[in-house]
Each structure stands twice: as C-alpha cells, then as structure tokens.
Scaffold this motif. Structure first.
Motif, short mmCIF file in Angstrom:
data_model
loop_
_atom_site.label_atom_id
_atom_site.label_comp_id
_atom_site.label_asym_id
_atom_site.label_seq_id
_atom_site.Cartn_x
_atom_site.Cartn_y
_atom_site.Cartn_z
N VAL A 45 0.88 -1.21 0.04
CA VAL A 45 -0.02 -0.01 0.02
C VAL A 45 0.78 1.33 0.04
O VAL A 45 2.10 1.30 0.76
CB VAL A 45 -0.87 0.06 1.25
N GLU A 47 1.30 5.50 -2.00
CA GLU A 47 1.14 6.52 -2.97
C GLU A 47 2.16 6.76 -3.98
O GLU A 47 3.40 6.47 -3.43
CB GLU A 47 0.65 7.97 -2.38
N ASP A 78 -0.91 4.79 -7.52
CA ASP A 78 -0.68 4.54 -6.23
C ASP A 78 -1.10 3.04 -6.09
O ASP A 78 -1.72 2.11 -6.98
CB ASP A 78 -1.77 5.25 -5.38
N ASP A 80 -3.79 0.67 -3.72
CA ASP A 80 -4.77 0.95 -2.67
C ASP A 80 -4.84 -0.07 -1.57
O ASP A 80 -3.63 -0.89 -1.44
CB ASP A 80 -6.19 1.04 -3.35
N ALA A 81 -5.64 -0.14 -0.52
CA ALA A 81 -5.63 -0.68 0.40
C ALA A 81 -5.47 -2.41 0.16
O ALA A 81 -5.22 -3.20 0.91
CB ALA A 81 -6.62 -0.86 1.45
N SER A 86 -4.07 1.81 -8.72
CA SER A 86 -5.14 3.00 -8.84
C SER A 86 -4.52 4.41 -8.78
O SER A 86 -3.41 4.65 -8.78
CB SER A 86 -5.96 2.81 -7.30
N GLY A 89 -8.08 7.35 -6.00
CA GLY A 89 -9.18 6.63 -5.56
C GLY A 89 -9.69 5.65 -6.25
O GLY A 89 -10.62 4.85 -5.95
N GLN A 90 -9.52 5.72 -7.67
CA GLN A 90 -10.07 4.80 -8.60
C GLN A 90 -9.31 3.58 -8.93
O GLN A 90 -8.46 3.56 -9.35
CB GLN A 90 -10.63 5.58 -9.79
N LYS A 91 -9.93 2.13 -8.74
CA LYS A 91 -9.04 1.03 -9.19
C LYS A 91 -8.68 1.21 -10.79
O LYS A 91 -9.55 1.66 -11.51
CB LYS A 91 -9.74 -0.19 -8.92
#
Length: 354
Positions: A45, A47, A78, A80-81, A86, A89-91
């Motif tokens: 995980v 950025e 990035d 993500d969790a 991503s 915030g969008q895959k």
C-alpha cells in the motif's frame, strides 16, 4: 509571484485511451492476526509507487487551431488498501495508447526490473491490460536457460515438428494420430441422456406399443372397418356399397365398354349438314386491254372501262364547242373534219377583193 493552476481539459482527438489493472503484495511469515502458522499475503500500500514513462516524448497535434505541441509526461500510480493499481481513489489506471516503460517510483518501498509494454484501444474497461502479465519473465539467478532456434518459412496451418534434420515446419496432417494409436482411451463413453436430437434416450424409457386400427385416435368406426377389411368385398361392405352387378352390353340396362366406338351413321337427332355450293368463278373472262374489273348491275364482277384511267372520246360537236376541260380522246376523222371546218370558215371570212 503568482502561481497559476491551469484547468485540465481532455486530450486531443488523436490520443486514444486504454486501461491497465494489476495488484502487488508481499508474501510474509505468519502474523498474530490469525490462528494458523501459515505464511500469509500482505498487500503493498502506498502513493506514487509505480511510474509509467511514455516512449513518445512529444507529439504535434495538427488537428487543433492553433497547432498544439504536447509534451507527454510520466504518470505515477498508487497501490490502494488491497494492493490494487489505482489513481485518485479509482482502481486501475488509464493511459493513452502507445509504448510505455513501467518502473518503480519508490524503489525503497517497491522495487522490480523495469519493462516495456504496449497499450492499445483493445484494452478497454471491460478487457483491461493485465500489467504483470505484460512483464517479461526473468528467470532466477543461476537458472539454466536453453534457447530453441525456430526455423523460418512457415505457412498458415503448419505446426512445428521434429523431422529427419531436426525442427521443421510440417503440415498439420503429418501430426495426426489414428484412433487405434491413442492410448488410455475409455472403452465406452457415457452418453448424455435427454429428449433432444443431440442426446440419448434412457434405456429404461417406456416406448408405447405400435398403434392398431382399433387404437387409432380420431378414426371413425367405418374408417377402422375399412382398415381391417381383408379384401375389396369386405371394404365395400364396410362403406355400404354392396356388390356391383354392372354388366356390359348394348341395351338400355347395360353399360357400354370403355373402348366402344359409335358410328356417325348410328347417331340419332344429328343436325343436317348443308351441301357445298356449286363453284362460281369470281373473276370473269373476256376482258380486253386497259379494262378494269368493276361491279356490274347484277352485283357481280365484270370487265369495263375505267373512267379514272382512260379519258373519254369527244364527238365532233364536243370538239366544235370547245368546252371540254378534262383530258379527252379525239379520233383522227373528227380532228380532220374540225380542221377543214375551221379552214373553210377562215377563207369565208376574208373580204372579197382583198
């Protein structure tokens, strides 16, 4: 100094887009978060961990007014969790189509060998490019790598096979195996049971008995009796026709044979046929030169003078009168007499003593 934050607009029309997806995780030892002692998987995980660098640094877009120079900049992504690639915030990540280099943006957090891949319009939202499937396979250090040299000159439909001189392209038929040479095949094949044209009927299916004349549905009693009739007489009896007593003959109570011929003289009440009229000559004989065929007073054809083609003959009185205005005939005698008359008249008109 004032900082200007320019607005973002869509890329020009020549730019086509594609989508990339991928996931990164660490394989780690067992943690205290579960009861087992098995190693686990932990997503990476963070950025700006992966960077995409376009191979095309600059593009001139002539379809805009004015013409635009576009400097293609690297794009970072990035994780993500869940460790999924991503951005914002969008895959998944959308890039413009072309050749790209994927490299780690933060090697201290995530490090891997950079590699190139090509993104096309076929990599849509429904069928994105799997990033790590596009990465080349790098064997571990110390792995023996064997290089297989593939011959050229193949044509469509050929397969690579081992020939007398080594690897060679061969027609696919050369690689066919007969059914007898197949090993390990089952002795029987379990069919698919069903009620369609492509399935098999179960062996315990109850097949109805063949219908008889008595079990036919929709048939009347008379129809069933005809079906069961042993001969023609029985069939006639079934329909109530009985036995025919028709006899051939020449009387009023018998029937004439189908090939019987009646003479015309034997026919009664036949009409009277009139006799043919006597032959009558349509064109009369006795015509002379310059005559034409005309209708006589009795209504029959006759030869005569055609007033339209032969002029009339003038008499002496007609010539002397001099009143004829149509072409006419004058006989030599009438003409001579008229000349003599006019000469005598001219002489008589001469004064005496003159």
């Amino acid at each position: 100094m004032t900082t200007i934050d320019p607005p973002e607009t869509d890329l020009p029309v020549p730019y086509k887009l594609g989508r990339i997806v991928g996931r990164v995780a660490f394989a780690v030892g067992d943690s205290s978060q579960d009861e087992d002692q098995n190693p686990g998987l932990v997503p990476v995980v963070g950025e700006r961990l992966i960077q995409f660098v376009p191979a095309e640094g600059t593009r001139i877009v002539s379809g805009t007014d004015p013409v635009t120079r576009v400097d293609n900049r690297p794009i970072t992504a990035d994780l993500d969790a869940q460790g999924d690639l991503s951005r914002n915030g969008q895959k998944g990540v959308k890039l413009w189509c072309g050749v790209w280099t994927c490299k780690p943006a933060s090697p201290t957090v995530l490090n891997f060998e950079q590699f190139e891949f090509e993104l096309t319009e076929a990599h849509t939202d429904e069928a994105p490019l799997q990033l790590w499937s596009a990465a080349p396979f790098v064997p571990p250090e110390g792995t023996v790598v064997n290089t297989l040299v593939v011959p050229g000159g193949a044509t469509q439909g050929q397969v690579l096979g081992w020939g007398p001189d080594g690897l060679a392209w061969q027609d696919s038929a050369a690689g066919e195996v007969s059914w007898a040479d197949v090993t390990g095949k089952p002795a029987t094949f379990t069919p698919t049971i069903g009620t369609t044209a492509t399935t098999a009927m179960a062996g315990n299916t109850v097949i109805p008995a063949a219908p008889t004349a008595d079990t036919l549905s929709g048939a009347t009693a008379v129809g069933k009796s005809v079906l069961k009739a042993a001969d023609q007489g029985a069939a006639r009896t079934a329909i109530g026709a009985g036995t025919s007593s028709l006899a051939l003959g020449t009387t009023a109570t018998t029937a004439a044979a189908g090939n019987h011929i009646h003479s015309y003289n034997d026919l009664t009440d036949k009409p009277t046929i009139p006799s043919a009229p006597a032959e009558e000559r349509l064109v009369p004989s006795g015509g002379t030169q310059n005559q034409v065929l005309k209708v006589g007073s009795d209504g029959k054809p006759a030869w005569g003078v055609d007033a339209n083609t032969q002029p009339p003959t003038l008499s002496a009185a007609d010539v002397q009168a001099g009143t004829a205005t149509t072409p006419s005939l004058i006989t030599a005698k009438v003409l001579a007499d008229e000349i003599d008359r006019r000469v005598a008249a001219a002489i008589a008109a001469i004064p005496s003593g003159g």
